[in-house]
Design a protein around this motif. Structure first.
Motif, short mmCIF file in Angstrom:
data_model
loop_
_atom_site.label_atom_id
_atom_site.label_comp_id
_atom_site.label_asym_id
_atom_site.label_seq_id
_atom_site.Cartn_x
_atom_site.Cartn_y
_atom_site.Cartn_z
N ARG B 112 0.83 -1.20 0.00
CA ARG B 112 0.00 0.00 0.00
C ARG B 112 0.87 1.25 0.00
NH1 ARG B 112 -4.08 1.49 -2.06
NH2 ARG B 112 -4.38 3.17 -0.56
N VAL B 113 1.95 1.23 0.79
CA VAL B 113 2.82 2.42 0.85
C VAL B 113 3.38 2.71 -0.53
CG1 VAL B 113 5.02 3.29 1.75
CG2 VAL B 113 3.40 2.18 3.30
N ASP B 114 3.83 1.67 -1.24
CA ASP B 114 4.37 1.88 -2.59
C ASP B 114 3.30 2.44 -3.52
OD1 ASP B 114 6.97 1.19 -2.14
OD2 ASP B 114 6.65 -0.96 -2.47
N THR B 115 2.12 1.84 -3.47
CA THR B 115 1.04 2.30 -4.34
C THR B 115 0.73 3.77 -4.11
OG1 THR B 115 0.11 0.09 -4.12
CG2 THR B 115 -1.31 1.78 -5.12
N VAL B 116 0.59 4.12 -2.82
CA VAL B 116 0.22 5.51 -2.50
C VAL B 116 1.35 6.47 -2.90
CG1 VAL B 116 -0.27 7.12 -0.62
CG2 VAL B 116 -1.39 4.90 -0.68
N LEU B 117 2.61 6.05 -2.63
CA LEU B 117 3.74 6.91 -3.01
C LEU B 117 3.70 7.20 -4.50
CD1 LEU B 117 6.71 5.47 -0.91
CD2 LEU B 117 5.79 7.80 -0.82
N GLU B 118 3.35 6.19 -5.28
CA GLU B 118 3.29 6.38 -6.71
C GLU B 118 2.13 7.31 -7.07
OE1 GLU B 118 3.60 2.80 -8.90
OE2 GLU B 118 3.78 3.88 -10.81
N THR B 119 0.99 7.07 -6.46
CA THR B 119 -0.19 7.89 -6.76
C THR B 119 0.07 9.37 -6.47
OG1 THR B 119 -1.39 6.03 -5.83
CG2 THR B 119 -2.69 7.94 -6.44
N ILE B 120 0.71 9.65 -5.34
CA ILE B 120 0.92 11.06 -4.99
C ILE B 120 2.22 11.60 -5.56
CG2 ILE B 120 -0.48 10.92 -2.88
CD1 ILE B 120 2.04 10.65 -1.25
N GLY B 121 2.91 10.77 -6.37
CA GLY B 121 4.09 11.25 -7.08
C GLY B 121 5.29 11.54 -6.20
N LEU B 122 5.48 10.75 -5.14
CA LEU B 122 6.61 11.01 -4.25
C LEU B 122 7.56 9.80 -4.17
CD1 LEU B 122 4.92 12.87 -1.24
CD2 LEU B 122 6.39 13.84 -3.00
N LEU B 123 7.38 8.86 -5.10
CA LEU B 123 8.15 7.62 -5.03
C LEU B 123 9.66 7.89 -5.05
CD1 LEU B 123 7.48 4.70 -4.70
CD2 LEU B 123 7.42 4.44 -7.17
#
Ligand SMILES: Nc1ncnc2c1ncn2[C@@H]1O[C@H](COP(=O)(O)OP(=O)(O)O)[C@@H](O)[C@H]1O
Ligand SMILES: [Mg+2]
Lengths: 411, 309
Positions: B112-123
């Motif tokens: 989930r952390v990876d998915t959200v990081l990608e969604t909010i563009g902070l990966l």
């Protein structure tokens, strides 16, 4: 449980993000200890305060004082000098303080007449002179009580035998010692238990002598002073959580505020453990610390640190703003350190202060740690101290939780 | 999904929320529009369990936020008005901590952390401490922390206040994406344009009360296609009202010594009649603006005040 651990871990990570601040905290005991050693002109071992005594009174009693001894014999070294020499040496920075016993001093004290002691302290030493001063005040206090209680008998002793005889007659001596004995007996139930305590310390030097070594005298106080500072600093974090908005976010999650606060206290306790380890490590360089008791010492100090974090956190959440919280915790912190044996050892305090200070949480903590450093382990004494500090801490924890999820977070 | 019944919250004598009622559905963006101090944050606070309602109920998928708090809170995600982040920790650590608070563990949490990081563009900057981020990045992370556990209901309290235009567009896209994936979104704002662009349904709030509720079309309908005429100058309230009574369909919304607001259909063609009447009432007009029906004119019509006072 999971949230408790992750909260503790989160706080540890936040602390590690500022390693310098953390190192400063953990270094406090070494820092203060080191400064004190320096202030004492530390030649390693047991640093001593050197008191230069000018005895212009030259009586039997002043001679007793000049010969040193007393509870701080290991700590304060008394050297009798002439007035000129004494002044010169203190000007040269040799010696901690110059104490001048004026002629007629002892007699004046015994006759309840005003008497003045002169103390010249060495300005280049910062901490030791005030300890000497404190000690002297305690001594003067003790002398005052002593002469109030036994003045009559002492006066007779000081005035010497009547009618030109060079010795007291046997009968007179017996009479005197009888009446002193009676006085002492009746004292056991009077209002001045601290005076009797002092007497006992004076009467029984061999056992006590061992313990008046710098590690034992000052270090426990320094350790708990450090722990109090750290706990005060850690307690400010509830304001951080509030200001950052993370406390609000936490309360809107399904987790309990109690687990959250417990996690924060646990993180603070880890710092307390590190500080304690540092302090006890410093003690080990100065004194033979009983090895098997080291885990008990660490546990005891960490337990105290955790309780202090809880108490200070309660004060913080009861305050109406951050500044108020910090002022309030400081207002509690300094008197506690002052009378609880953290700035000055109990041995150097006026009796009334020591007897009050021994009942403060940190005073209690200092006493128990001294026992342990001395190799004395008493489950009963430790257990009752744990209860005495732990139960109020548990209550404070519950109150803090209520306040955290109530008006503290909203206001 | 979420249901409020006669919600009331008092602070001493002040009634911050006064009988608020609405329900919002899955996949819907429900807007709460109102000026500062209207009671939007207080309403969100009651829904999220932060504040104890004085009266009334909040239910999240049937779970009462007071009586059944743990179950209700588990379904809620919150993006608060003020940032709520650990500045010393990285984006990843922040997301993991809040994900853990909603019971996510191990591989599921990491995923989930990876998915959200990608969604909010902070990966690519996930390991940096938050204090190094720009304001817009912090806002996006603040949003990410609210959706880390895929809440059924997402509460957003003025998430775009103080955000640069670029980040704002991005944030609004993120909100839309949440609704498209079936989340029920409750969005508060005092920006009329934002409410107009984003929300499927809207409640307009003022002084703790809901004064209008419906879809954008329904709310516009309440205006009867009336334009809003705003004039500044010097006016005598009584004589102005009397004079305008003679102008067909003109409704005085507000008048004081220096300003006048009139609501009327087809205002453009009636301007000469309005000016004639005002001249007769010895009014001195210095400036005039005409606004076509919008949420803003509706708010003014309902309250007699500007939304952004
Ligand atoms: N903790 C509080 N104590 C007292 N009054 C409050 C508190 N929080 C908000 N208020 C008052 O309640 C009203 C509604 O505030 P709020 O819900 O923050 O409005 P909004 O979010 O729409 O700007 C305001 O008048 C505000 O001053
Ligand atoms: Mg608000």
């Amino acid at each position: 449980m999971g949230f408790f651990l992750s909260t503790a871990l989160k706080d540890v990570r936040r602390r590690l993000a500022d390693p310098i601040a953390l190192a400063l905290w953990i270094g406090i005991p070494a820092l203060i200890g080191g400064l004190m050693s320096l202030a004492m002109g530390g030649d390693g071992g047991t640093p001593k305060a050197r008191v230069l005594l000018v005895d212009q009174d030259d009586t039997f009693l002043s001679g007793l004082l000049a010969s040193g001894g007393g509870p701080l014999a290991e700590f304060i070294e008394v050297e009798t000098v002439g007035l000129e020499e004494g002044r010169e040496r203190i000007d040269d920075g040799d010696g901690t303080a110059l104490l001048i016993l004026p002629a007629g001093f002892v007699e004046a004290v015994l006759k309840e007449e005003p008497a003045t002691l002169q103390l010249v302290v060495n300005p280049s030493q910062r901490i030791l002179p005030s300890i000497v001063q404190q000690f002297l005040e305690a001594l003067v206090d003790g002398t005052f009580y002593l002469q109030r209680l036994l003045g009559e008998q002492l006066r007779e002793l000081a005035e010497g035998p009547l009618d030109g005889a060079s010795f007291f007659g046997d009968a007179k001596l017996a009479e005197l010692s009888m009446s002193i004995n009676q006085r002492m007996k009746s004292l056991e139930s009077t209002l001045f238990p601290p005076v009797i305590k002092l007497e006992e310390v004076l009467d029984d030097p061999p056992e006590e002598q061992e313990s008046f070594n710098f590690a034992l005298l000052m270090l426990p106080g320094i350790i708990f002073m450090s722990l109090l500072f750290v706990a005060q600093g850690v307690s400010e974090d509830v304001w951080q959580e509030k200001n950052m908005g993370t406390l609000r976010r936490m309360i809107s999650t399904p987790q309990s505020v109690a687990a959250f606060l417990a996690g924060k206290v646990a993180a603070g306790s880890l710092i307390a453990l590190a500080v304690s380890a540092m302090g006890i490590g410093v003690a080990m360089t100065m004194h033979e610390v009983p090895f098997v008791l080291i885990p008990v010492m660490l546990l005891w100090c960490t337990f105290f640190g955790a309780a202090a974090v809880i108490f200070f956190t309660l004060i913080q959440v009861l305050a109406s703003n951050e500044r108020g919280g910090n002022v309030l915790t400081m207002v509690v912190l300094f008197p506690l350190m002052m009378i609880g044996g953290c700035f000055f050892p109990f041995e150097a305090m006026p009796n009334w202060m020591a007897s009050v200070g021994k009942w403060t949480p940190n005073g209690l903590a200092v006493l128990r740690l001294k026992d342990l450093l001395n190799g004395q382990f008493s489950a009963a004494a430790l257990g009752s101290a744990v209860l005495g500090i732990g139960l109020p801490a548990a209550l404070a924890f519950l109150l803090a939780v209520r306040r955290l999820r109530g008006s503290f977070v909203i206001a | 999904m979420i249901e409020l019944t006669s919600l009331r919250k008092e602070y001493g004598d002040l009634v911050a929320v006064d009988g608020v009622e609405f329900a919002a559905q899955a996949g819907e963006i429900f807007g709460l529009l109102g000026p500062n101090g209207a009671g939007k944050s207080t309403t969100i606070g009651c829904i999220s369990g932060l504040l104890q309602p004085t009266a009334g109920r909040v239910r999240v998928l049937g779970h009462d936020i007071v009586a059944d708090a743990v179950a209700a809170k588990q379904l809620l995600g919150i993006v608060p008005q003020e940032l709520a982040l650990y500045e010393d920790l990285s984006a990843r650590e922040n997301l993991a901590y809040w994900g853990g608070a909603y019971g996510l563990r191990g591989a599921e949490l990491r995923g989930r952390v990876d998915t959200v990081l990608e969604t909010i563009g902070l990966l690519d900057r996930a390991k940096e401490p938050v204090k190094k981020y720009s304001g817009g990045m912090k806002r996006r992370l603040n949003f990410g922390c609210g959706v880390i556990h895929e809440p059924k209901v997402l509460l957003l309290d003025e998430p775009t206040v103080g955000v640069d235009p670029q980040s704002r567009v991005r944030l609004l896209d993120l909100v839309r994406a949440q609704a498209e994936s079936g989340t029920c979104v409750l969005y508060t704002t005092h920006y009329m344009e934002e409410a107009q662009d984003l929300c499927d349904r809207l409640a307009i709030m003022d002084n703790g009360k809901i004064i209008a509720l419906g879809t954008l079309e329904e709310l516009r309908g309440e205006l009867d296609e009336r334009d809003l005429l705003r004039l500044t100058g010097t006016f005598d309230a009584q004589r102005t009202r009397a004079a305008l009574a003679g102008v067909d369909e003109a409704e005085v919304v507000h008048v004081d010594e220096t300003s006048l607001m009139i609501s009327m259909p087809d205002a453009w063609s009636k301007l000469p009649a309005v000016f004639g009447a005002l001249a007769a009432a010895d009014a001195d007009v210095r400036a005039t603006t005409m606004t076509q029906p919008s949420l803003e004119t509706l708010f003014i019509k309902l309250t007699g005040r500007e939304l952004r006072e």
